[in-house]
Design an enzyme around this catalytic site. Structure first.
Site, PDB file in Angstrom:
ATOM      1  N   THR A 189       0.904  -1.080   0.005  1.00 29.31           N
ATOM      2  CA  THR A 189      -0.037   0.107  -0.009  1.00 29.31           C
ATOM      3  C   THR A 189       0.922   1.250  -0.266  1.00 29.31           C
ATOM      4  OG1 THR A 189      -1.571   1.312   1.119  1.00 29.31           O
ATOM      5  CG2 THR A 189      -0.254  -0.044   2.579  1.00 29.31           C
ATOM      6  N   GLU A 334      -4.295  -2.567   5.484  1.00 25.14           N
ATOM      7  CA  GLU A 334      -3.652  -2.979   6.795  1.00 25.14           C
ATOM      8  C   GLU A 334      -4.989  -3.705   7.576  1.00 25.14           C
ATOM      9  OE1 GLU A 334      -3.429   0.063   5.376  1.00 25.14           O
ATOM     10  OE2 GLU A 334      -1.287   0.829   5.696  1.00 25.14           O
ATOM     11  N   LYS A 442      -7.164   9.920  -2.484  1.00 27.98           N
ATOM     12  CA  LYS A 442      -7.760   8.764  -3.205  1.00 27.98           C
ATOM     13  C   LYS A 442      -8.751   9.139  -4.314  1.00 27.98           C
ATOM     14  CE  LYS A 442      -8.674   4.311  -1.459  1.00 27.98           C
ATOM     15  NZ  LYS A 442      -9.401   3.521  -0.599  1.00 27.98           N
ATOM     16  N   TRP A 447      -4.443   5.518  -4.507  1.00 28.73           N
ATOM     17  CA  TRP A 447      -3.896   6.269  -3.600  1.00 28.73           C
ATOM     18  C   TRP A 447      -2.734   7.157  -4.748  1.00 28.73           C
ATOM     19  CZ3 TRP A 447      -5.979   7.699   0.584  1.00 28.73           C
ATOM     20  CH2 TRP A 447      -6.482   6.505   1.297  1.00 28.73           C
TER      21      TRP A 447
HETATM   22  P1  AMP Z   1      -6.860   1.016   1.095  1.00 28.60           P
HETATM   23  O1  AMP Z   1      -5.941   0.881   2.207  1.00 28.60           O
HETATM   24  O2  AMP Z   1      -6.268   1.617  -0.337  1.00 28.60           O
HETATM   25  O3  AMP Z   1      -7.881   0.219   0.904  1.00 28.60           O
HETATM   26  O4  AMP Z   1      -7.364   2.335   1.643  1.00 28.60           O
HETATM   27  C1  AMP Z   1      -8.092   2.615   2.911  1.00 28.60           C
HETATM   28  C2  AMP Z   1      -8.503   3.866   3.092  1.00 28.60           C
HETATM   29  O5  AMP Z   1      -9.433   4.258   2.012  1.00 28.60           O
HETATM   30  C3  AMP Z   1      -9.045   4.187   4.407  1.00 28.60           C
HETATM   31  O6  AMP Z   1      -8.039   4.478   5.526  1.00 28.60           O
HETATM   32  C4  AMP Z   1     -10.037   5.490   4.175  1.00 28.60           C
HETATM   33  O7  AMP Z   1      -9.102   6.657   4.159  1.00 28.60           O
HETATM   34  C5  AMP Z   1     -10.321   5.311   2.796  1.00 28.60           C
HETATM   35  N1  AMP Z   1     -11.630   4.534   3.144  1.00 28.60           N
HETATM   36  C6  AMP Z   1     -12.108   3.230   2.897  1.00 28.60           C
HETATM   37  N2  AMP Z   1     -13.200   2.912   2.676  1.00 28.60           N
HETATM   38  C7  AMP Z   1     -13.875   4.174   2.861  1.00 28.60           C
HETATM   39  C8  AMP Z   1     -15.360   4.961   3.090  1.00 28.60           C
HETATM   40  N3  AMP Z   1     -16.048   3.915   2.902  1.00 28.60           N
HETATM   41  N4  AMP Z   1     -15.307   6.124   3.426  1.00 28.60           N
HETATM   42  C9  AMP Z   1     -14.369   7.027   3.301  1.00 28.60           C
HETATM   43  N5  AMP Z   1     -13.138   6.611   3.133  1.00 28.60           N
HETATM   44  C10 AMP Z   1     -12.860   5.111   2.952  1.00 28.60           C
END
Ligand code: AMP
Length: 544
Positions: A189, A334, A442, A447
């Site tokens: 990530t 994570e 995002k 990312w």
């Molecule tokens: P990832 O590790 O790429 O799956 O991204 C995780 C991050 O995405 C989280 O820490 C949030 O910042 C964002 N995220 C995931 N789900 C949501 C959601 N339903 N609403 C807002 N942000 C989210």
């Protein structure tokens, strides 16, 4: 005194063994890169996964060795999920949307031994192959005929056809037994600074997470469902669905590379999909297509939406036009990723639709196996009043306790993982993300590091200071823009500044706009204050 109970290791292979024994005729349907639709059963998948395990061992891959994939959602990718991890090796899913330089860095960091890739990624593999010395075998996820067409036999780089490797094995193979704490899969990530970091999932965490995903108040998968993970298998194991489907005997529909609204809706309707999962941007593509063509998503019951906040209009349109229940979820690489899901409790049942909607658009409540809390800057826990925001901290059976490769300081604070999200929690335990403290943007589920973009901007000789912020975007949810200060006398334009990014990062990471200001707002410690910038430029790329 110990309980007098059997003890079995929680291994990924045991999920597949269950599917083969108890749901042998359940179908797996895949849209292949070859252009056709492939279908077979869990029984076939289990047999071929054993062949894959044998093939991987025949390539000299040992327990704990990393095996990389660069692939869409498809049955061969699922076979690798089970075959590689089941044999005791570690499946490392690579994100093809990354810049080739980043892929090279990640492959070398993970010391991957074999790379399996889809036809779509032939060009990427050509670019990276000379720079990843640890990879001793490249395997195209197709047959000899397609390999012949994609790769000249006299090419310097030797590539094998997956089907040849599989067919050379008889599938007579007993899944090895080992400690459930051993690693099963690896997913990198983005970090806010520096290089990506790996989340290394164990067999135990994967199996427990699969139970969590299947629970009624998360995705609620069952042997009467048909599940379509649109969320890619290269990103946090498609939210665990390839495992949870086998655990519950759910028919699995894998959409391959075409994620357009038209392709997904056609496949969904043809295969009777009852539950599908993806990020808001992809759902929006489906809804746009359905609206434009007067289509009702008749067979779909539940839409899992996560990775970014689900907008209220999306929840309403799915519910009111299509009769689809939205399950808004939150999670991270994570956290394997399922962390919370917004499903009403009994106490919400009698509320009016608007009040229910306010609950359902929150990121939701957690499930057994995970715990959440919010804290202030000093680490003091904040109240669950639905109003007070705090740093969201998590812990549980499927949360990492360190990054791969090991050796760097633990990210945990008093045993809790700091998510970098800011949230409120209401008295019923429903968490709502209100902000993000990590310096990341995002876009469409992927990312972008703001710090990396700021550094690139600062590399420009006419830039004195730069801040990169995420602003709202109708299609991609969030897009980066730069707010920069030019050196005295400079007449640099936004186009010229953004043009200087070309070739240095993936195209989709280049900011959408650059605004020049006289000075950036600074905090007491000399740090740029991004919150007022985010507020000021919130609507820079949208009208609403
Ligand atoms: P990832 O590790 O790429 O799956 O991204 C995780 C991050 O995405 C989280 O820490 C949030 O910042 C964002 N995220 C995931 N789900 C949501 C959601 N339903 N609403 C807002 N942000 C989210």
């Amino acid at each position: 005194m110990n309980g007098l109970m059997m003890h079995q290791q929680l291994l990924v292979s045991s999920i597949l063994a269950h599917a083969e024994r108890h749901h042998p005729t359940t179908e797996v349907v895949s849209v292949r890169c070859e252009g056709d639709v492939h279908r077979y059963t869990f029984r076939d998948m289990a047999h071929r996964s054993r062949q894959v395990a044998q093939a991987v061992e025949a390539l000299g891959v040992g327990p704990g060795d990393r095996v990389a994939t660069l692939a869409w959602n498809g049955y061969r990718h699922v076979e690798l999920y089970y075959g590689v991890s089941g044999a005791g090796s570690v499946l490392h899913t690579l994100n093809p949307r990354l810049h080739p330089d980043q892929l090279v860095w990640i492959i070398n960091n993970a010391d991957d031994s074999v790379l399996f890739f889809d036809l779509t990624f032939v060009d990427i593999v050509r670019q990276i192959a000379p720079r990843v010395p640890s990879v001793r075998k490249f395997v195209l996820l197709s047959d000899a005929e397609h390999l012949g067409a994609a790769w000249p036999a006299d090419d310097d780089l030797e590539v094998a056809a997956y089907e040849d490797l599989v067919e050379a094995q008889d599938g007579v193979y007993t899944w090895p037994a080992f400690d459930e704490k051993q690693a099963a899969s690896l997913c990198y990530t983005s970090g806010t600074t520096g290089h990506p970091k790996g989340a290394l999932y164990s067999h135990r965490s994967t199996v427990l997470h699969s139970y969590g995903v299947a629970l009624p108040d998360s995705m609620g998968l069952s042997a009467r469902d048909v599940v379509m993970p649109v969320v890619p298998m290269f990103h946090v194991n498609a939210w665990g669905i390839p495992y949870a489907a086998c655990l519950t005997g759910t028919k699995l529909v894998l959409p391959g590379k075409d994620l357009s609204g038209a392709a997904l809706i056609t496949l969904q309707e043809a295969e009777g999909v009852t539950i599908s999962a993806s990020v808001p941007t992809v759902w929006q593509g489906q809804l746009d297509y359905a609206r434009a063509n007067g289509i009702t998503l008749s067979g779909l019951h539940r839409a899992v939406i996560g990775g970014a906040a689900c907008p209220a209009w999306m929840l309403r349109e799915l519910r009111d036009v299509h009769g689809v229940r939205v399950i808004h979820g939150w999670g991270m690489t994570e956290t394997s990723p399922m962390g919370a899901a917004s499903v009403l409790k009994l106490c919400h049942e009698g509320l009016n639709p608007e009040t229910q909607e306010a609950v359902l658009t929150k990121q939701g409540r957690t499930l057994f196996g995970m715990d959440l809390k919010i804290t202030d800057d000093e680490g003091t826990e904040m109240p669950w009043d639905g109003r007070t925001p705090g740093h969201l901290m998590v812990r549980g059976h499927w949360v990492i306790n360190g990054y791969y490769p090991p050796g760097r300081p633990s990210p945990l604070v008093d045993g809790w993982f700091p998510t970098g999200d800011v949230a409120t929690i209401d008295p019923e335990g429903f968490m709502q993300i209100t902000d993000r403290s990590k310096d990341l943007i995002k876009s469409g589920g992927e990312w972008i590091s703001s710090i990396e973009l700021e550094n690139l901007a600062m590399d420009h000789p006419e830039i004195e200071a730069a801040a990169c912020i995420g602003v709202r975007h109708a299609k991609w949810d969030e897009r980066p823009i730069l707010v920069a200060v030019r050196r005295p006398g400079s007449t640099l334009t936004a186009e010229e500044l953004l043009g200087s990014f070309t070739g240095k990062i993936a195209k989709w990471c280049v900011p959408d706009d650059a605004v020049f200001v006289d000075a950036l707002p600074m905090g007491a410690t000399g740090k740029i204050l991004k919150a007022p910038l985010r507020e000021q430029y919130r609507k820079r790329l949208t009208k609403d």
